[in-house]
Write a protein that holds these residues in place. Structure first.
Motif, PDB file in Angstrom:
ATOM      1  N   SER A 111       0.842  -1.195   0.000  1.00 59.09           N
ATOM      2  CA  SER A 111       0.000   0.000   0.000  1.00 59.09           C
ATOM      3  C   SER A 111       0.879   1.248   0.000  1.00 59.09           C
ATOM      4  O   SER A 111       2.077   1.186   0.307  1.00 59.09           O
ATOM      5  CB  SER A 111      -0.902   0.012   1.240  1.00 59.09           C
ATOM      6  OG  SER A 111      -0.106   0.145   2.412  1.00 59.09           O
ATOM      7  N   LEU A 112       0.282   2.385  -0.325  1.00 54.83           N
ATOM      8  CA  LEU A 112       1.051   3.625  -0.394  1.00 54.83           C
ATOM      9  C   LEU A 112       1.694   3.940   0.961  1.00 54.83           C
ATOM     10  O   LEU A 112       2.865   4.348   1.013  1.00 54.83           O
ATOM     11  CB  LEU A 112       0.149   4.779  -0.829  1.00 54.83           C
ATOM     12  CG  LEU A 112       0.817   6.162  -0.892  1.00 54.83           C
ATOM     13  CD1 LEU A 112       1.974   6.169  -1.886  1.00 54.83           C
ATOM     14  CD2 LEU A 112      -0.214   7.236  -1.243  1.00 54.83           C
ATOM     15  N   GLY A 113       0.941   3.723   2.056  1.00 50.30           N
ATOM     16  CA  GLY A 113       1.499   4.004   3.374  1.00 50.30           C
ATOM     17  C   GLY A 113       2.699   3.130   3.693  1.00 50.30           C
ATOM     18  O   GLY A 113       3.729   3.627   4.167  1.00 50.30           O
ATOM     19  N   ASP A 114       2.589   1.834   3.430  1.00 49.07           N
ATOM     20  CA  ASP A 114       3.713   0.925   3.671  1.00 49.07           C
ATOM     21  C   ASP A 114       4.888   1.259   2.757  1.00 49.07           C
ATOM     22  O   ASP A 114       6.050   1.165   3.163  1.00 49.07           O
ATOM     23  CB  ASP A 114       3.275  -0.519   3.460  1.00 49.07           C
ATOM     24  CG  ASP A 114       2.383  -1.027   4.586  1.00 49.07           C
ATOM     25  OD1 ASP A 114       2.402  -0.417   5.670  1.00 49.07           O
ATOM     26  OD2 ASP A 114       1.679  -2.031   4.378  1.00 49.07           O
ATOM     27  N   TRP A 115       4.570   1.621   1.528  1.00 51.91           N
ATOM     28  CA  TRP A 115       5.621   1.971   0.570  1.00 51.91           C
ATOM     29  C   TRP A 115       6.428   3.168   1.074  1.00 51.91           C
ATOM     30  O   TRP A 115       7.655   3.159   1.048  1.00 51.91           O
ATOM     31  CB  TRP A 115       4.985   2.275  -0.788  1.00 51.91           C
ATOM     32  CG  TRP A 115       5.963   2.555  -1.883  1.00 51.91           C
ATOM     33  CD1 TRP A 115       6.686   1.655  -2.604  1.00 51.91           C
ATOM     34  CD2 TRP A 115       6.323   3.853  -2.411  1.00 51.91           C
ATOM     35  NE1 TRP A 115       7.477   2.293  -3.552  1.00 51.91           N
ATOM     36  CE2 TRP A 115       7.265   3.651  -3.449  1.00 51.91           C
ATOM     37  CE3 TRP A 115       5.924   5.149  -2.117  1.00 51.91           C
ATOM     38  CZ2 TRP A 115       7.816   4.690  -4.183  1.00 51.91           C
ATOM     39  CZ3 TRP A 115       6.479   6.201  -2.840  1.00 51.91           C
ATOM     40  CH2 TRP A 115       7.417   5.969  -3.863  1.00 51.91           C
ATOM     41  N   LEU A 116       5.737   4.192   1.565  1.00 45.80           N
ATOM     42  CA  LEU A 116       6.418   5.382   2.067  1.00 45.80           C
ATOM     43  C   LEU A 116       7.223   5.069   3.327  1.00 45.80           C
ATOM     44  O   LEU A 116       8.338   5.571   3.499  1.00 45.80           O
ATOM     45  CB  LEU A 116       5.407   6.487   2.349  1.00 45.80           C
ATOM     46  CG  LEU A 116       4.729   7.106   1.113  1.00 45.80           C
ATOM     47  CD1 LEU A 116       3.626   8.073   1.535  1.00 45.80           C
ATOM     48  CD2 LEU A 116       5.746   7.811   0.231  1.00 45.80           C
TER      49      LEU A 116
END
Length: 376
Positions: A111-116
């Motif tokens: 997910s975008l949050g995990d990616w960041l």
């Protein structure tokens, strides 16, 4: 605390050895066929499988070099920027490359949050799916650096009990994350707490101690059926964890003995670490560590696509290692030159305009490292 020599060649060569150990572990765990006599043998289970614990030995080196980094850095800001520019450029480059490959091939991505969060190398108590499977250890590193910076800040503020506070917090973290146990050992060695005649036995047999550390650490996993990454009173029944503590401490003792022997340059094994190839591998070890899973993934796919696994049969793991090692070394070399050396140096100069106050890397000045490699 007096800053010592910027670069210990024994420790520098050990970086290369430990990075290569992790590479071999990933070859063994590639899922490719291997020789019947090797698969499931004691040698594979307790020695080859234990090579993943080269990461713990890296942690020990981090503890060792951080003492000199703190002593040489003129300000807390300089120390923090030194660590950030050391860790993040190669990490971010590897994450971007893996993300691009995932987008092109349509493979899973977080997910975008995990990616960041992957770009921040969060502490180990924040569980994040790793884009780069080798990057989990950087959360340990950044947490350790934050603890060191906090201790320095407390000392600068005149807090009388700054050292006991730092030791207590560090010990608590090790209880929950025992894979970091050698960080404290590295600090103790660098601070000369294990010097003197009565401690001479600690570093007497570095190779033997290193092998015993690997075997004990692997035996903990085999005996209790729990990967070391999950050996924690927060994840296991307290009684089970308590029975593991003596083995954890024994492994920590052997790891400390190995590190002390390496630092002191004891024996022919350590002399091998000072050879030119090992010094060069030590120079590229950080890039090697972060890029080798990427290169290996590509090499494995190529082997499957072109039918090399079927042709090689039980020699597939050996062939895999031979195919992957060359590109990994090439990528690591250019990553070290352009990301670790040139980009990092540029970033440090952008922030620290005054050369007299520029951060000094804990590993050694890049020019000194290259010169030592050449001298071999």
């Amino acid at each position: 605390m007096k800053p010592g020599k910027a670069l210990n060649p024994n420790v520098h060569g050990a970086r290369g050895l430990f990075a290569f150990a992790v590479f071999v572990f990933h070859v063994v765990n590639s899922g490719l066929p291997t020789f019947p006599g090797l698969a499931g043998s004691w040698f594979e289970t307790y020695l080859l499988e234990s090579l993943k614990f080269g990461v713990e030995l890296f942690f020990g080196i981090s503890g060792y070099v951080i003492v000199g980094a703190l002593a040489r850095a003129p300000t807390l800001r300089a120390f923090a920027w030194d660590r950030v520019t050391r860790i993040y450029p190669v990490l971010w480059a590897s994450l971007l490359v893996i993300t691009l490959l995932a987008l092109v091939t349509g493979r899973w991505r977080p997910s975008l949050g995990d990616w960041l969060l992957n770009f921040a190398a969060p502490p180990p108590f924040i569980h994040v799916p790793q884009i780069n499977p080798a990057a989990w250890s950087l959360g340990y590193e950044m947490t350790f650096y934050a603890l060191c910076a906090a201790a320095w800040w407390l000392k600068g503020k005149g807090v009388r009990w700054w050292l006991p506070i730092a030791i207590a917090v560090g010990a608590l973290l090790v209880v929950f994350f025992p894979r970091a146990i050698l960080m404290g050992a590295g600090v103790a060695i660098a601070a000369h707490h294990l010097d003197g005649p009565r401690w001479r036995w600690v570093g007497a047999l570095p190779l033997t101690s290193l092998i015993l550390f690997l075997i004990v650490w692997r035996a903990i996993e085999a005996q209790w059926g729990t990967p070391m990454l999950y050996v924690s009173p927060a994840l296991l029944p307290f009684g089970q964890w308590l029975t593991m503590v003596p083995a954890i401490l024994l492994g920590g003792l052997f790891g400390t003995m190995a590190l002390k022997g390496i630092v002191d340059g004891r024996g022919p094994f350590v002399a091998m670490l000072r050879t030119r190839p090992m010094l060069w591998l030590g120079t590229v070890s950080y890039s090697f560590y972060l890029w080798h899973p990427v290169v290996m993934a590509g090499a494995k796919q190529a082997m499957v696509k072109f039918g090399l696994v079927a042709q090689a049969g039980p020699a597939s793991q050996l062939l895999f290692a031979l195919i992957a090692i060359g590109p990994t070394l090439v990528v690591s070399h250019y990553s070290q030159v352009y990301l670790e050396a040139r980009l990092t140096r540029w970033l440090r100069r952008r922030v620290e305009k005054d050369a007299a106050h520029a951060p000094v890397t804990a590993d050694a000045d890049f020019s000194e490292t290259v010169a030592l490699d050449r001298a071999g």
